[in-house]
Enzyme design. Structure first.
Site, mmCIF file in Angstrom:
data_model
loop_
_atom_site.group_PDB
_atom_site.id
_atom_site.type_symbol
_atom_site.label_atom_id
_atom_site.label_comp_id
_atom_site.label_asym_id
_atom_site.label_seq_id
_atom_site.Cartn_x
_atom_site.Cartn_y
_atom_site.Cartn_z
ATOM 1 N N TYR A 210 3.476 -35.213 14.326
ATOM 2 C CA TYR A 210 4.744 -34.778 14.606
ATOM 3 C C TYR A 210 4.898 -33.210 15.018
ATOM 4 O O TYR A 210 5.906 -32.765 15.597
ATOM 5 C CB TYR A 210 5.760 -34.894 13.103
ATOM 6 C CG TYR A 210 5.790 -33.780 12.289
ATOM 7 C CD1 TYR A 210 6.497 -32.451 12.289
ATOM 8 C CD2 TYR A 210 4.607 -33.692 11.099
ATOM 9 C CE1 TYR A 210 6.171 -31.708 11.227
ATOM 10 C CE2 TYR A 210 4.549 -32.927 10.255
ATOM 11 C CZ TYR A 210 5.287 -31.754 10.159
ATOM 12 O OH TYR A 210 5.274 -30.678 9.279
ATOM 13 N N HIS B 261 9.420 -41.793 2.767
ATOM 14 C CA HIS B 261 8.925 -41.088 3.572
ATOM 15 C C HIS B 261 7.621 -41.389 4.320
ATOM 16 O O HIS B 261 7.224 -41.086 5.489
ATOM 17 C CB HIS B 261 9.075 -39.653 2.934
ATOM 18 C CG HIS B 261 8.473 -38.399 3.830
ATOM 19 N ND1 HIS B 261 9.385 -38.086 5.100
ATOM 20 C CD2 HIS B 261 7.602 -37.328 4.020
ATOM 21 C CE1 HIS B 261 9.027 -37.183 5.694
ATOM 22 N NE2 HIS B 261 7.878 -36.736 5.044
ATOM 23 N N LYS B 262 6.835 -41.802 3.367
ATOM 24 C CA LYS B 262 5.339 -42.319 3.834
ATOM 25 C C LYS B 262 4.924 -43.394 2.704
ATOM 26 O O LYS B 262 5.637 -43.499 1.616
ATOM 27 C CB LYS B 262 4.334 -41.122 3.686
ATOM 28 C CG LYS B 262 4.599 -39.799 4.497
ATOM 29 C CD LYS B 262 3.631 -38.818 4.152
ATOM 30 C CE LYS B 262 3.791 -37.454 5.007
ATOM 31 N NZ LYS B 262 2.707 -36.645 4.874
ATOM 32 N N TYR C 170 4.349 -42.099 -0.541
ATOM 33 C CA TYR C 170 5.471 -41.526 -1.313
ATOM 34 C C TYR C 170 6.500 -42.766 -1.603
ATOM 35 O O TYR C 170 7.424 -42.755 -1.033
ATOM 36 C CB TYR C 170 5.732 -40.326 -0.640
ATOM 37 C CG TYR C 170 4.987 -39.058 -0.249
ATOM 38 C CD1 TYR C 170 4.088 -38.941 -1.443
ATOM 39 C CD2 TYR C 170 5.069 -38.182 0.937
ATOM 40 C CE1 TYR C 170 3.307 -37.479 -1.276
ATOM 41 C CE2 TYR C 170 4.336 -37.350 0.952
ATOM 42 C CZ TYR C 170 3.360 -36.949 -0.199
ATOM 43 O OH TYR C 170 2.409 -35.993 0.000
ATOM 44 N N ASP D 187 13.490 -34.269 6.029
ATOM 45 C CA ASP D 187 12.510 -34.107 6.969
ATOM 46 C C ASP D 187 12.408 -35.439 7.702
ATOM 47 O O ASP D 187 12.529 -35.699 8.820
ATOM 48 C CB ASP D 187 11.146 -33.627 6.691
ATOM 49 C CG ASP D 187 11.085 -32.670 5.625
ATOM 50 O OD1 ASP D 187 11.930 -32.865 4.688
ATOM 51 O OD2 ASP D 187 10.127 -32.143 5.475
ATOM 52 N N ARG E 128 14.164 -25.494 6.221
ATOM 53 C CA ARG E 128 13.757 -26.266 7.159
ATOM 54 C C ARG E 128 13.950 -27.674 6.964
ATOM 55 O O ARG E 128 14.357 -28.329 8.070
ATOM 56 C CB ARG E 128 12.269 -26.204 7.464
ATOM 57 C CG ARG E 128 12.021 -27.196 8.638
ATOM 58 C CD ARG E 128 10.368 -26.524 9.170
ATOM 59 N NE ARG E 128 9.289 -26.729 8.693
ATOM 60 C CZ ARG E 128 8.412 -25.817 8.391
ATOM 61 N NH1 ARG E 128 8.490 -24.688 8.428
ATOM 62 N NH2 ARG E 128 7.361 -26.438 7.536
ATOM 63 N N GLY F 222 17.367 -27.943 8.133
ATOM 64 C CA GLY F 222 17.191 -27.947 9.560
ATOM 65 C C GLY F 222 16.936 -29.354 10.265
ATOM 66 O O GLY F 222 17.689 -29.844 11.198
ATOM 67 N N TRP F 223 15.852 -30.018 9.826
ATOM 68 C CA TRP F 223 15.478 -31.050 10.254
ATOM 69 C C TRP F 223 16.656 -32.123 10.200
ATOM 70 O O TRP F 223 16.889 -32.768 10.995
ATOM 71 C CB TRP F 223 14.106 -31.721 9.413
ATOM 72 C CG TRP F 223 12.807 -31.274 9.631
ATOM 73 C CD1 TRP F 223 12.053 -30.705 8.788
ATOM 74 C CD2 TRP F 223 12.138 -30.713 10.818
ATOM 75 N NE1 TRP F 223 10.891 -30.255 9.236
ATOM 76 C CE2 TRP F 223 10.898 -30.142 10.619
ATOM 77 C CE3 TRP F 223 12.768 -30.704 12.236
ATOM 78 C CZ2 TRP F 223 10.113 -29.638 11.379
ATOM 79 C CZ3 TRP F 223 11.552 -30.169 13.008
ATOM 80 C CH2 TRP F 223 10.534 -29.520 12.773
#
Length: 380
Positions: free
Chosen positions: A42, A136-137, A140, A147, A217, A220-221
């Site tokens: 990414y 997310h993954k 996880y 994000d 952040r 922000g994402w």
């Protein structure tokens, strides 16, 4: 924006591109520090997207050539991608797929079209929380990170709009609406970094499932996720489109309450007065981009331009500088997350402990995206 600043930024971009190859992009500080081979990730996706935006706004072929060569190097003729595994089920890896749409349009290379389908096949396989959000993954389970909305949803929306007849719009919108329901703090209007639907992770509140802080952040994402997903959506699907637009506006209003007089935001957004908290480049650059693009797309009133310009200029004044004859962008948080091998707890002290670096694409990419919006502003 004065000419000297513009010249410095163009010089900075050119220096980064001249020093980078697909195997060793100078902006991927994580891989450099780890001593690992660069794969499909990414971070590079964020940077190449910004380079393509530089091409779109300037028309300078060197930006297109760099982006095309960089992605072409990874994508094989059959559409498979060197260093990318669908089965890893990591939503971060979808982000770089956004560059494929644009490069396919610009080049007509069929392998890019095939690679788009490959990345989309990961979307179809992603495991989900009980509410319907992508994990997310795979490593996880049951976790939603802000994000991840940016990493996956704009690609998902563009694919649905262009190639799938808007078929899964409801799924996309629902994932955002669930984030509002489960991760938004009513008092501040901010969103917590992560949510564990199982309430099992050591870092989460056992009642709400939420992590404990508002990381810049991640916010922000998420702002970019809202904006860029809307940008790729068909607005004729009225009700959810308008609802998501309002979610974006509400988030911008909430963030503006925490904008520092410098124009920037703090690493932990609502704790600006805390010792060790610092003004952070990547999230502040993303906010500049979101505010300026939000106005350009008509989602925000014209008055928000001033806040976006203040944010961009704040980053330049605070962290863009010449060192040993070269331009650098400093003040970038290298990485932050929850759990994992190092048991990241999501505390204030944790967010202060992560390395602060310069010239990493997680800051440079958003900074360049914000810069392209500043250039568009000049051209109006």
């Amino acid at each position: 924006m004065d000419k000297a600043l513009q010249d410095n930024i163009f010089r900075y971009i050119d220096e980064l591109l001249e020093k980078s190859t697909p195997d060793r992009p100078i902006w991927n500080i994580e891989k450099i520090l780890e001593g690992k081979k660069v794969d499909w990730n990414y971070i590079d996706g964020c940077m190449i997207k910004a380079v393509l935006e530089m091409y779109a706004i300037t028309g300078e072929k060197k930006y297109f050539d760099f982006a095309d060569n960089f992605i072409d190097y990874r994508v094989r003729e059959d559409g498979s991608i060197d260093g990318y595994s669908v089965e890893e089920l990591n939503i971060d890896n979808v982000n770089a797929g956004k560059t494929l749409f644009e490069l396919y349009d610009l080049t007509g290379k069929e392998k890019y079209r095939k690679a788009i389908d490959l990345v989309y096949s990961q979307i179809e396989k992603m495991p989900r929380t009980k509410e319907g959000n992508f994990w997310h993954k795979n490593i996880y389970p049951n976790q939603v990170w802000l994000d991840g909305l940016y990493m996956g949803q704009p690609f998902y929306m563009e694919y649905e709009t262009r190639f799938h007849g808007n078929k899964n719009y409801d799924d996309i919108y629902n994932q955002f609406f669930q984030v509002v329901k489960n991760m938004r703090d009513e008092r501040t209007g901010l969103y917590y970094h992560a949510y564990d639907a199982s309430r099992e992770m050591f870092w989460c509140d056992k009642v709400t499932g939420l992590s404990s802080n508002f990381w810049l952040r991640a916010l922000g994402w998420y702002a970019m996720a809202l904006l860029d997903t809307l940008d790729k959506a068909d607005p004729s699907v009225k009700e959810p489109y308008e609802k998501m637009k309002q979610i974006f506006v509400d988030l911008m209003d909430a963030m503006l309450r925490y904008q520092d007089e410098s124009g920037m935001w703090y690493q932990v957004v609502n704790l600006g007065g805390m010792e060790r908290n610092y003004l952070e480049t990547s999230g502040s650059s993303i906010m500049a981009y979101a505010l300026l693009k939000g106005v350009r797309l008509g989602f925000l009133d014209e008055s928000y331009v001033a806040y976006g310009e203040k944010a961009f200029n704040g980053v330049c004044n605070t962290y863009l500088h010449v060192e040993d004859g070269n331009m650098h962008l400093d003040g970038i948080c290298l990485v932050a997350g929850l759990g994992g091998a190092t048991k990241r707890p999501g505390t204030f002290d944790y967010y202060m402990s992560e390395p602060i670096v310069k010239d990493d694409a997680k800051g440079v990419g958003p900074f360049l995206l914000a810069y392209t919006e500043m250039l568009r502003l000049q051209q109006r």
